[in-house]
Design an enzyme around this catalytic site. Sequence first.
Site, PDB file in Angstrom:
ATOM      1  N   TYR A 222       3.264   4.444  -0.333  1.00  0.00           N
ATOM      2  CA  TYR A 222       2.788   5.823  -0.156  1.00  0.00           C
ATOM      3  C   TYR A 222       3.961   6.694   0.270  1.00  0.00           C
ATOM      4  O   TYR A 222       4.740   6.292   1.139  1.00  0.00           O
ATOM      5  CB  TYR A 222       1.708   5.887   0.935  1.00  0.00           C
ATOM      6  CG  TYR A 222       0.340   6.175   0.361  1.00  0.00           C
ATOM      7  CD1 TYR A 222       0.124   7.351  -0.351  1.00  0.00           C
ATOM      8  CD2 TYR A 222      -0.712   5.294   0.527  1.00  0.00           C
ATOM      9  CE1 TYR A 222      -1.127   7.621  -0.892  1.00  0.00           C
ATOM     10  CE2 TYR A 222      -1.958   5.561  -0.011  1.00  0.00           C
ATOM     11  CZ  TYR A 222      -2.161   6.733  -0.727  1.00  0.00           C
ATOM     12  OH  TYR A 222      -3.378   7.001  -1.268  1.00  0.00           O
TER      13      TYR A 222
ATOM     14  N   ARG B 234       3.413   7.480 -18.657  1.00  0.00           N
ATOM     15  CA  ARG B 234       2.341   8.474 -18.544  1.00  0.00           C
ATOM     16  C   ARG B 234       2.592   9.241 -17.268  1.00  0.00           C
ATOM     17  O   ARG B 234       2.604   8.669 -16.179  1.00  0.00           O
ATOM     18  CB  ARG B 234       0.972   7.786 -18.440  1.00  0.00           C
ATOM     19  CG  ARG B 234       0.577   6.920 -19.603  1.00  0.00           C
ATOM     20  CD  ARG B 234       0.623   7.667 -20.884  1.00  0.00           C
ATOM     21  NE  ARG B 234      -0.424   8.618 -21.010  1.00  0.00           N
ATOM     22  CZ  ARG B 234      -1.372   8.552 -21.970  1.00  0.00           C
ATOM     23  NH1 ARG B 234      -1.392   7.553 -22.822  1.00  0.00           N
ATOM     24  NH2 ARG B 234      -2.295   9.480 -22.045  1.00  0.00           N
TER      25      ARG B 234
END
Length: 411
Positions: free
Chosen positions: A51, A232
Site C-alpha cells: 500500500y 492495463r
Amino acid sequence: MQGVKKSDPEVYGHIVSEFKRQKDVLNLIPSENYVSKAVMEASGSVLMNKYAEGYPYKRYYQGNKNVDEVERIAIERAKKLFGAEHANVQPLSGSPANAAVFLAFLNPGDKFMGLDLACGGHLTHGSQVNFSGKTYQQVSYGVDKESGLLNMQEVREIALREKPKMIISGLTAYPRKIDFAEFQKIAEEVGAIHVADISHVAGLVASGVYPSPFPFTDVVTTTTHKTLRGPRGGMILCKEKYAKQIDKAVFPGMQGGPHMHTIASKAIAFKEALEPEFKVYSEQIVKNAKALADSLMNEGIKLVSGGTDNHLILIDLTSFGIGLGKEIAIALENAGICLNANTVPYDPSSPFKPSGLRLGTPVLTTRGMKEEEMKIIGQWIADVIKDYKNEKLQEIIIGKVKELCDKFVFY
Ligand code: DSN
C-alpha cells in the site's frame, strides 16, 4: 504458472485456454495489445503487496523506500516520453483518469464538450449512461455526416455558443488525425480547459507518427495498454500549473492506494517506448492499418472516412443491412478473426445492435506481421462479411488463420 496450477487448477485451465486463444486468433481489437514478458512479470511481482497512499517520499504508510523509487522512475520516463511538464502515473485506467480530471476542474452540473459516443467518442466524454453525462452537462460535437471527419469550424461555433468549462478532444473510434492545436486554441478562446484523451493513440504520439498534443495542451489523459503496449492502467500528464490540482484529484479525490505492481510495469513499458525500435513498431502499425484499409476497400467494403491515419479502421456495414455489426463480428470470430461491433456515425440502429465493425493493427504488428499479411487478412474479412451466414467458409478461414498465426508467435 506452477503456483496457480497447483493451488487452483480451475482458474489455471482458463488462463491456459486464454493463452492459446491469444496465440491462435488474429486479434484486431484496436484497444488491445500483447505486452512484453518484462511488463507482465512486474505485474505479477511482490509490489502487488504494498500500500502506498500518497506520492513518492510523501506517503501515509511506512515501508515505501522501494516503491517510491519505482514511481519516481515511472514519472520521469513518462515526462521524457511525451515531453510533458508533469505526470501522474497512479490512475487505475482511462476512465478513472478522466474522472479525476472532471473532479479537478468541474463542479456537478458544469458544462463541458466531448465527442459524441456514436461519432467515435468515449463513454467518459459525456455519454448519458456514464458518470460524465449524469453528473455534468455535456454538449456534444460530432463528425461530418458525409466525410466522417471532425469539423473544427463547427467545434468552434459550438464552443463559442455554449461556453463550456472544459473541452475534451480524443477518440475511441475515429480513424483520422485530430488537430489538438486547434482544440487548444478554441479552448483558450472560450476560457475552457482542454483535455486531450490520447488513450488509443498514445504509442503513436510518443513515436511521433501521430499529431502530438504536447507541449501546448492543458491536460492529457491516456490508458497505458493500447498502442503504448504497457499494462492495463491509466495516466494523466499536464502543464505544471495544474499539477497540484490533478494530483489532489487522483489521490485522495478519486482513488486510494495506487497499484504499485502496475506502476512498475508502466515504468518498464515507458522504457521500451523510449527505444528506437518502438518508433519503427509504431510506424508499422500505421502502415499495416493503411494496407488493411486498402485491402478491404479493394474488396468493396465501405470504411468510415474512406481510410485511416492511425491504428484503427471503422467498417460501415449499412450497405449489407442495418444493425448487422454484432452478427458479423460473431461470424468473424468463428473464422478466427477477433474485432468488435461498433456504431458508425449517425448509425440508423442502436449501440446494442450497431451497424459497424472496429478493427486495428497494434497486436498483429506486435506479432511481426506486415503489409503482405494485411492484404490477405483484409480479403478474409471481406469474404466473411459478404457471406456471413456461411459456416463452411468460416471453417476454411479459421484453418488458414491458424497457419498464419503459427508463423508469428509472440510469447
Ligand atoms: N474499451 C476501450 C476501447 O476499446 O476503446 C475504451 O475504454
